[in-house]
Scaffold this motif. Sequence first.
Motif, PDB file in Angstrom:
ATOM      1  N   LYS A   3       0.814  -1.216   0.000  1.00 38.43           N
ATOM      2  CA  LYS A   3       0.000   0.000   0.000  1.00 38.43           C
ATOM      3  C   LYS A   3       0.851   1.271   0.000  1.00 38.43           C
ATOM      4  O   LYS A   3       0.345   2.353  -0.256  1.00 38.43           O
ATOM      5  CB  LYS A   3      -0.935   0.007   1.208  1.00 38.43           C
ATOM      6  CG  LYS A   3      -1.989  -1.082   1.144  1.00 38.43           C
ATOM      7  CD  LYS A   3      -2.886  -1.030   2.350  1.00 38.43           C
ATOM      8  CE  LYS A   3      -3.921  -2.146   2.282  1.00 38.43           C
ATOM      9  NZ  LYS A   3      -4.813  -2.116   3.438  1.00 38.43           N
ATOM     10  N   ILE A   4       2.134   1.145   0.309  1.00 35.82           N
ATOM     11  CA  ILE A   4       3.022   2.306   0.291  1.00 35.82           C
ATOM     12  C   ILE A   4       3.281   2.714  -1.148  1.00 35.82           C
ATOM     13  O   ILE A   4       3.650   1.884  -1.983  1.00 35.82           O
ATOM     14  CB  ILE A   4       4.343   2.004   1.035  1.00 35.82           C
ATOM     15  CG1 ILE A   4       4.059   1.751   2.518  1.00 35.82           C
ATOM     16  CG2 ILE A   4       5.339   3.146   0.850  1.00 35.82           C
ATOM     17  CD1 ILE A   4       5.276   1.343   3.333  1.00 35.82           C
ATOM     18  N   GLU A   5       3.029   3.982  -1.433  1.00 41.75           N
ATOM     19  CA  GLU A   5       3.218   4.518  -2.784  1.00 41.75           C
ATOM     20  C   GLU A   5       4.619   5.079  -2.932  1.00 41.75           C
ATOM     21  O   GLU A   5       5.160   5.679  -1.998  1.00 41.75           O
ATOM     22  CB  GLU A   5       2.199   5.626  -3.060  1.00 41.75           C
ATOM     23  CG  GLU A   5       0.767   5.159  -3.037  1.00 41.75           C
ATOM     24  CD  GLU A   5      -0.216   6.308  -3.228  1.00 41.75           C
ATOM     25  OE1 GLU A   5       0.223   7.422  -3.603  1.00 41.75           O
ATOM     26  OE2 GLU A   5      -1.410   6.087  -2.994  1.00 41.75           O
ATOM     27  N   ILE A  21       2.158   7.009   2.471  1.00 41.52           N
ATOM     28  CA  ILE A  21       0.938   6.235   2.667  1.00 41.52           C
ATOM     29  C   ILE A  21       0.023   7.021   3.604  1.00 41.52           C
ATOM     30  O   ILE A  21       0.481   7.716   4.509  1.00 41.52           O
ATOM     31  CB  ILE A  21       1.233   4.825   3.252  1.00 41.52           C
ATOM     32  CG1 ILE A  21      -0.045   3.985   3.311  1.00 41.52           C
ATOM     33  CG2 ILE A  21       1.952   4.914   4.572  1.00 41.52           C
ATOM     34  CD1 ILE A  21       0.194   2.518   3.673  1.00 41.52           C
ATOM     35  N   GLY A  22      -1.279   6.910   3.352  1.00 41.72           N
ATOM     36  CA  GLY A  22      -2.265   7.479   4.252  1.00 41.72           C
ATOM     37  C   GLY A  22      -2.717   8.875   3.884  1.00 41.72           C
ATOM     38  O   GLY A  22      -2.289   9.460   2.893  1.00 41.72           O
ATOM     39  N   SER A  23      -3.615   9.379   4.722  1.00 35.41           N
ATOM     40  CA  SER A  23      -4.131  10.738   4.565  1.00 35.41           C
ATOM     41  C   SER A  23      -4.329  11.311   5.963  1.00 35.41           C
ATOM     42  O   SER A  23      -4.332  10.584   6.942  1.00 35.41           O
ATOM     43  CB  SER A  23      -5.457  10.729   3.791  1.00 35.41           C
ATOM     44  OG  SER A  23      -6.407   9.941   4.488  1.00 35.41           O
ATOM     45  N   MET A  44       5.372   3.875   9.337  1.00 34.48           N
ATOM     46  CA  MET A  44       4.491   4.420   8.298  1.00 34.48           C
ATOM     47  C   MET A  44       3.172   3.658   8.245  1.00 34.48           C
ATOM     48  O   MET A  44       2.095   4.265   8.193  1.00 34.48           O
ATOM     49  CB  MET A  44       5.191   4.369   6.931  1.00 34.48           C
ATOM     50  CG  MET A  44       6.381   5.297   6.825  1.00 34.48           C
ATOM     51  SD  MET A  44       7.279   5.086   5.268  1.00 34.48           S
ATOM     52  CE  MET A  44       6.081   5.822   4.130  1.00 34.48           C
ATOM     53  N   LEU A  45       3.257   2.346   8.243  1.00 35.91           N
ATOM     54  CA  LEU A  45       2.043   1.526   8.185  1.00 35.91           C
ATOM     55  C   LEU A  45       1.188   1.735   9.430  1.00 35.91           C
ATOM     56  O   LEU A  45      -0.038   1.893   9.331  1.00 35.91           O
ATOM     57  CB  LEU A  45       2.410   0.050   8.019  1.00 35.91           C
ATOM     58  CG  LEU A  45       3.058  -0.323   6.689  1.00 35.91           C
ATOM     59  CD1 LEU A  45       3.596  -1.741   6.724  1.00 35.91           C
ATOM     60  CD2 LEU A  45       2.073  -0.141   5.544  1.00 35.91           C
ATOM     61  N   ILE A  55       5.209  10.116   5.320  1.00 33.44           N
ATOM     62  CA  ILE A  55       6.037  10.431   4.161  1.00 33.44           C
ATOM     63  C   ILE A  55       7.489  10.189   4.540  1.00 33.44           C
ATOM     64  O   ILE A  55       7.970  10.714   5.554  1.00 33.44           O
ATOM     65  CB  ILE A  55       5.864  11.908   3.750  1.00 33.44           C
ATOM     66  CG1 ILE A  55       4.393  12.211   3.478  1.00 33.44           C
ATOM     67  CG2 ILE A  55       6.740  12.251   2.547  1.00 33.44           C
ATOM     68  CD1 ILE A  55       4.061  13.696   3.522  1.00 33.44           C
ATOM     69  N   ALA A  56       8.195   9.388   3.733  1.00 29.82           N
ATOM     70  CA  ALA A  56       9.604   9.094   4.015  1.00 29.82           C
ATOM     71  C   ALA A  56      10.401   9.146   2.717  1.00 29.82           C
ATOM     72  O   ALA A  56      10.323   8.233   1.902  1.00 29.82           O
ATOM     73  CB  ALA A  56       9.745   7.733   4.676  1.00 29.82           C
ATOM     74  N   PRO A  57      11.174  10.210   2.521  1.00 35.73           N
ATOM     75  CA  PRO A  57      12.012  10.279   1.327  1.00 35.73           C
ATOM     76  C   PRO A  57      13.348   9.573   1.541  1.00 35.73           C
ATOM     77  O   PRO A  57      13.777   9.349   2.677  1.00 35.73           O
ATOM     78  CB  PRO A  57      12.238  11.788   1.161  1.00 35.73           C
ATOM     79  CG  PRO A  57      12.226  12.309   2.558  1.00 35.73           C
ATOM     80  CD  PRO A  57      11.205  11.447   3.298  1.00 35.73           C
ATOM     81  N   ASP A  58      13.990   9.228   0.434  1.00 36.29           N
ATOM     82  CA  ASP A  58      15.413   8.921   0.460  1.00 36.29           C
ATOM     83  C   ASP A  58      16.095  10.279   0.362  1.00 36.29           C
ATOM     84  O   ASP A  58      15.863  11.023  -0.598  1.00 36.29           O
ATOM     85  CB  ASP A  58      15.837   8.065  -0.739  1.00 36.29           C
ATOM     86  CG  ASP A  58      15.369   6.618  -0.653  1.00 36.29           C
ATOM     87  OD1 ASP A  58      15.055   6.148   0.454  1.00 36.29           O
ATOM     88  OD2 ASP A  58      15.344   5.954  -1.702  1.00 36.29           O
TER      89      ASP A  58
END
Length: 168
Positions: A3-5, A21-23, A44-45, A55-58
């Motif tokens: 589900k993680i985009e 993921i999520g809102s 995140m989940l 939100i998690a960027p590299d």
Amino acid sequence: MEKIEHTMVRTNGINMHVASIGSGPAILFLHGFPELWYSWRHQMLSLSSLGFRAIAPDLRGYGDTDAPPSPDSYSALHIVGDLVGLLDHMGLDQVFLVGHDWGAIIAWYFCLFRPDRIKALVNLSVPFFRRDPTINFVEKFRAALGDDFYMCRFQISGEAEEDFYGIQ
């Protein structure tokens, strides 16, 4: 996990890989060294199931995010600039900010440079280091922890490559 985009965001002159993921209210996770967005997958989940947008960027130079060749392109100003551009791209005025290790250092700078963009901060494993204009940041670590501390050793070209890949 499915589900993680995953998206690529153009920000501050680089392409940044972002997992989300999520809102709901946004939480921005900043990974440490030598980690990636993946370090935050469980948080995140869990938090997305509670109504948050995780939100998690590299970060710049990590994973699927661009790695500019010049060491001068990795200042706190550059990396915070990347994150401000990410928030702008996502239409987010403010976020809850969570940092670990290197990400915690960047989170402290983010709060100093752009407090208007942060609702609250949670940092793990790295306290705030007050800037001392009389000594270089790395030299401060060298004095406290010695030449073998990874941040000091990795200032020499080829040291990190040798440690991680066995090449020079």
